[in-house]
Design a protein around this motif. Structure first.
Motif, PDB file in Angstrom:
ATOM      1  N   LEU A  13       0.856  -1.310   0.207  1.00  0.00           N
ATOM      2  CA  LEU A  13      -0.099  -0.129  -0.058  1.00  0.00           C
ATOM      3  C   LEU A  13       0.756   1.311  -0.066  1.00  0.00           C
ATOM      4  O   LEU A  13       0.573   2.192  -0.752  1.00  0.00           O
ATOM      5  N   LYS A  14       1.994   1.133   0.797  1.00  0.00           N
ATOM      6  CA  LYS A  14       2.816   2.491   0.834  1.00  0.00           C
ATOM      7  C   LYS A  14       3.615   2.545  -0.553  1.00  0.00           C
ATOM      8  O   LYS A  14       3.555   3.750  -1.079  1.00  0.00           O
ATOM      9  N   TRP A  15       4.054   1.343  -1.297  1.00  0.00           N
ATOM     10  CA  TRP A  15       4.682   1.626  -2.514  1.00  0.00           C
ATOM     11  C   TRP A  15       3.819   2.043  -3.518  1.00  0.00           C
ATOM     12  O   TRP A  15       4.138   2.954  -4.462  1.00  0.00           O
ATOM     13  N   LEU A  16       2.654   1.741  -3.531  1.00  0.00           N
ATOM     14  CA  LEU A  16       1.725   2.062  -4.562  1.00  0.00           C
ATOM     15  C   LEU A  16       0.890   3.372  -4.272  1.00  0.00           C
ATOM     16  O   LEU A  16       0.001   3.826  -5.044  1.00  0.00           O
ATOM     17  N   GLU A  17       1.129   3.799  -2.987  1.00  0.00           N
ATOM     18  CA  GLU A  17       0.373   4.942  -2.602  1.00  0.00           C
ATOM     19  C   GLU A  17      -1.044   5.031  -2.681  1.00  0.00           C
ATOM     20  O   GLU A  17      -1.704   5.961  -3.107  1.00  0.00           O
ATOM     21  N   ILE A  18      -1.513   3.841  -1.884  1.00  0.00           N
ATOM     22  CA  ILE A  18      -2.925   3.568  -1.952  1.00  0.00           C
ATOM     23  C   ILE A  18      -3.551   4.177  -0.385  1.00  0.00           C
ATOM     24  O   ILE A  18      -2.832   3.541   0.698  1.00  0.00           O
ATOM     25  N   GLY A  19      -4.367   4.849  -0.152  1.00  0.00           N
ATOM     26  CA  GLY A  19      -4.920   5.178   1.074  1.00  0.00           C
ATOM     27  C   GLY A  19      -4.103   5.843   2.120  1.00  0.00           C
ATOM     28  O   GLY A  19      -3.094   6.524   1.613  1.00  0.00           O
ATOM     29  N   PRO A  20      -4.791   5.976   3.214  1.00  0.00           N
ATOM     30  CA  PRO A  20      -3.849   6.720   4.225  1.00  0.00           C
ATOM     31  C   PRO A  20      -2.484   6.121   4.510  1.00  0.00           C
ATOM     32  O   PRO A  20      -1.552   6.847   5.039  1.00  0.00           O
ATOM     33  N   VAL A  21      -2.180   4.898   3.935  1.00  0.00           N
ATOM     34  CA  VAL A  21      -0.756   4.196   4.161  1.00  0.00           C
ATOM     35  C   VAL A  21       0.113   5.096   3.553  1.00  0.00           C
ATOM     36  O   VAL A  21       1.542   5.127   3.843  1.00  0.00           O
ATOM     37  N   ALA A  22      -0.070   5.728   2.480  1.00  0.00           N
ATOM     38  CA  ALA A  22       0.806   6.512   1.581  1.00  0.00           C
ATOM     39  C   ALA A  22       1.377   7.541   2.321  1.00  0.00           C
ATOM     40  O   ALA A  22       2.481   8.184   1.803  1.00  0.00           O
ATOM     41  N   HIS A  23       0.693   8.061   3.351  1.00  0.00           N
ATOM     42  CA  HIS A  23       1.197   9.308   4.101  1.00  0.00           C
ATOM     43  C   HIS A  23       1.869   8.829   5.532  1.00  0.00           C
ATOM     44  O   HIS A  23       2.440   9.543   6.240  1.00  0.00           O
ATOM     45  N   TRP A  24       2.047   7.664   5.665  1.00  0.00           N
ATOM     46  CA  TRP A  24       2.524   7.211   6.861  1.00  0.00           C
ATOM     47  C   TRP A  24       3.968   7.172   6.711  1.00  0.00           C
ATOM     48  O   TRP A  24       4.653   6.974   5.549  1.00  0.00           O
ATOM     49  N   SER A  25       4.899   7.169   7.775  1.00  0.00           N
ATOM     50  CA  SER A  25       6.210   7.071   7.691  1.00  0.00           C
ATOM     51  C   SER A  25       6.722   5.695   7.375  1.00  0.00           C
ATOM     52  O   SER A  25       5.890   4.817   7.705  1.00  0.00           O
ATOM     53  N   TRP A  26       7.955   5.546   6.796  1.00  0.00           N
ATOM     54  CA  TRP A  26       8.435   4.151   6.412  1.00  0.00           C
ATOM     55  C   TRP A  26       8.718   3.384   7.980  1.00  0.00           C
ATOM     56  O   TRP A  26       8.392   1.953   7.743  1.00  0.00           O
ATOM     57  N   TRP A  27       9.077   4.088   8.934  1.00  0.00           N
ATOM     58  CA  TRP A  27       9.075   3.203  10.014  1.00  0.00           C
ATOM     59  C   TRP A  27       7.639   2.551  10.562  1.00  0.00           C
ATOM     60  O   TRP A  27       7.813   1.533  11.219  1.00  0.00           O
ATOM     61  N   ALA A  28       6.647   3.290  10.378  1.00  0.00           N
ATOM     62  CA  ALA A  28       5.466   2.754  10.679  1.00  0.00           C
ATOM     63  C   ALA A  28       4.858   1.302  10.007  1.00  0.00           C
ATOM     64  O   ALA A  28       4.341   0.446  10.252  1.00  0.00           O
TER      65      ALA A  28
END
Length: 82
Positions: A13-28
């Protein structure tokens, strides 16, 4: 294992920048992987895993075998059969 799947999901989700996960830090996003490593280390140390349980059973079996051989009055143990 659930922590690993949660980490993979967060990573995708972070890599594809989907949803609120896109704005979370990599640590989270990567923290479930660290938590999984800690869980596995603790569970191995406390004997929750199948490998540790099998080692305990093998050592108990070997102790019973040695005690039986001693009770029979033999000096050397019998060869193990497989």
């Amino acid at each position: 294992m659930a922590l690993v799947w949660l980490g993979v999901l967060g990573l995708v989700l972070k890599w594809l920048e989907i949803g609120p996960v896109a704005h979370w830090s990599w640590w989270a996003v990567l923290s479930p992987f660290g938590l999984a490593m800690v869980w596995w280390a603790v569970s191995d140390a406390l004997g929750f895993t199948a490998r540790a349980r099998q080692k305990r059973e093998d050592s108990r079996r070997e102790l019973r075998r040695r005690n039986t051989v001693e009770a029979l009055g033999r000096k050397t143990p019998l060869p193990r059969r497989r």
